[in-house]
Design a protein around this motif. Structure first.
Motif, PDB file in Angstrom:
ATOM      1  N   LEU A  86      11.714   6.944 -10.713  1.00  0.00           N
ATOM      2  CA  LEU A  86      11.058   6.597  -9.484  1.00  0.00           C
ATOM      3  C   LEU A  86      11.200   7.610  -8.302  1.00  0.00           C
ATOM      4  O   LEU A  86      12.111   8.271  -8.296  1.00  0.00           O
ATOM      5  CB  LEU A  86      11.237   5.000  -8.877  1.00  0.00           C
ATOM      6  N   LYS A  87      10.105   7.816  -7.467  1.00  0.00           N
ATOM      7  CA  LYS A  87      10.057   8.751  -6.671  1.00  0.00           C
ATOM      8  C   LYS A  87       9.815   7.987  -5.150  1.00  0.00           C
ATOM      9  O   LYS A  87       9.029   6.797  -5.090  1.00  0.00           O
ATOM     10  CB  LYS A  87       8.825   9.718  -6.847  1.00  0.00           C
ATOM     11  N   PRO A  88      10.206   8.467  -3.913  1.00  0.00           N
ATOM     12  CA  PRO A  88       9.788   7.718  -2.709  1.00  0.00           C
ATOM     13  C   PRO A  88       8.187   7.315  -2.586  1.00  0.00           C
ATOM     14  O   PRO A  88       8.085   6.399  -1.844  1.00  0.00           O
ATOM     15  CB  PRO A  88      10.346   8.603  -1.617  1.00  0.00           C
ATOM     16  N   GLU A  89       7.452   8.318  -3.031  1.00  0.00           N
ATOM     17  CA  GLU A  89       5.880   7.988  -2.893  1.00  0.00           C
ATOM     18  C   GLU A  89       5.385   7.006  -3.846  1.00  0.00           C
ATOM     19  O   GLU A  89       4.494   6.502  -3.703  1.00  0.00           O
ATOM     20  CB  GLU A  89       5.183   9.253  -3.058  1.00  0.00           C
ATOM     21  N   ASP A  90       6.326   6.204  -4.507  1.00  0.00           N
ATOM     22  CA  ASP A  90       5.981   5.074  -5.401  1.00  0.00           C
ATOM     23  C   ASP A  90       6.126   3.790  -4.570  1.00  0.00           C
ATOM     24  O   ASP A  90       5.779   2.826  -5.094  1.00  0.00           O
ATOM     25  CB  ASP A  90       6.829   4.942  -6.737  1.00  0.00           C
ATOM     26  N   THR A  91       6.833   4.107  -3.324  1.00  0.00           N
ATOM     27  CA  THR A  91       7.120   2.712  -2.644  1.00  0.00           C
ATOM     28  C   THR A  91       5.724   2.071  -2.135  1.00  0.00           C
ATOM     29  O   THR A  91       4.623   2.741  -1.627  1.00  0.00           O
ATOM     30  CB  THR A  91       7.839   3.399  -1.150  1.00  0.00           C
ATOM     31  N   ALA A  92       5.493   0.787  -2.486  1.00  0.00           N
ATOM     32  CA  ALA A  92       4.319   0.190  -2.236  1.00  0.00           C
ATOM     33  C   ALA A  92       4.666  -1.521  -2.446  1.00  0.00           C
ATOM     34  O   ALA A  92       5.594  -1.654  -3.018  1.00  0.00           O
ATOM     35  CB  ALA A  92       3.022   0.815  -3.105  1.00  0.00           C
ATOM     36  N   VAL A  93       3.551  -2.073  -2.247  1.00  0.00           N
ATOM     37  CA  VAL A  93       3.598  -3.465  -2.788  1.00  0.00           C
ATOM     38  C   VAL A  93       2.685  -3.513  -3.776  1.00  0.00           C
ATOM     39  O   VAL A  93       1.544  -2.772  -4.102  1.00  0.00           O
ATOM     40  CB  VAL A  93       2.902  -4.614  -1.796  1.00  0.00           C
ATOM     41  N   TYR A  94       3.116  -3.998  -5.102  1.00  0.00           N
ATOM     42  CA  TYR A  94       2.669  -3.856  -6.467  1.00  0.00           C
ATOM     43  C   TYR A  94       2.075  -5.244  -6.563  1.00  0.00           C
ATOM     44  O   TYR A  94       2.538  -6.137  -6.723  1.00  0.00           O
ATOM     45  CB  TYR A  94       3.686  -3.351  -7.641  1.00  0.00           C
ATOM     46  N   TYR A  95       0.664  -5.175  -7.057  1.00  0.00           N
ATOM     47  CA  TYR A  95       0.020  -6.338  -7.457  1.00  0.00           C
ATOM     48  C   TYR A  95      -0.448  -6.355  -9.146  1.00  0.00           C
ATOM     49  O   TYR A  95      -1.052  -5.095  -9.347  1.00  0.00           O
ATOM     50  CB  TYR A  95      -1.132  -6.403  -6.543  1.00  0.00           C
TER      51      TYR A  95
END
Length: 127
Positions: A86-95
């Motif tokens: 995982l990378k910091p740019e994967d930070t998100a709300v996942y749906y």
């Protein structure tokens, strides 16, 4: 009607792993193509991965290829997203999302192609 509930999100350091789950209600889960999308702060929701009802075909956005794996267990009415490196740019709300589809190898990558959505689960990757 299908109801979707995501789980498995959390805080992880860069390079770590998480596995998201999406549990679906109803007895026709195996008739649905499933997808994962994500939305980072200030950005539009974007496609991440999709899997056909049979599990025979999957497709990923370029930024997660080789790191994420989508899978499903129709006996458990659940779809998974294994996220590695995982990378910091994967930070998100996942749906997770679902749509009824009877074609074995057809998958869907656009939001407007999906009929049902979960409430989302937060994934935060620290650097």
């Amino acid at each position: 009607q299908v109801q979707l509930v995501e789980s498995g999100g959390g805080l992880v350091q860069a390079g770590g792993s998480l596995r998201l789950s999406c549990a679906a209600s109803g007895r026709t889960f195996s008739s649905y193509a499933m997808g994962w999308f994500r939305q980072a702060p200030g950005k539009e929701r974007e496609f991440v991965a999709t899997i056909t009802w049979s599990g025979d075909n999957t497709y990923y956005t370029d930024s997660v290829k080789g790191r994420f794996t989508i899978s499903r267990d129709n006996a458990k009415n659940t779809v998974y997203l294994q996220m590695n490196s995982l990378k910091p740019e994967d930070t998100a709300v996942y749906y997770c999302a679902a749509r009824r589809n009877s074609f074995r190898y057809t998958y869907f990558t656009r939001m407007d192609e999906y009929e049902h959505w979960g409430q989302g689960t937060q994934v935060t990757v620290s650097s």
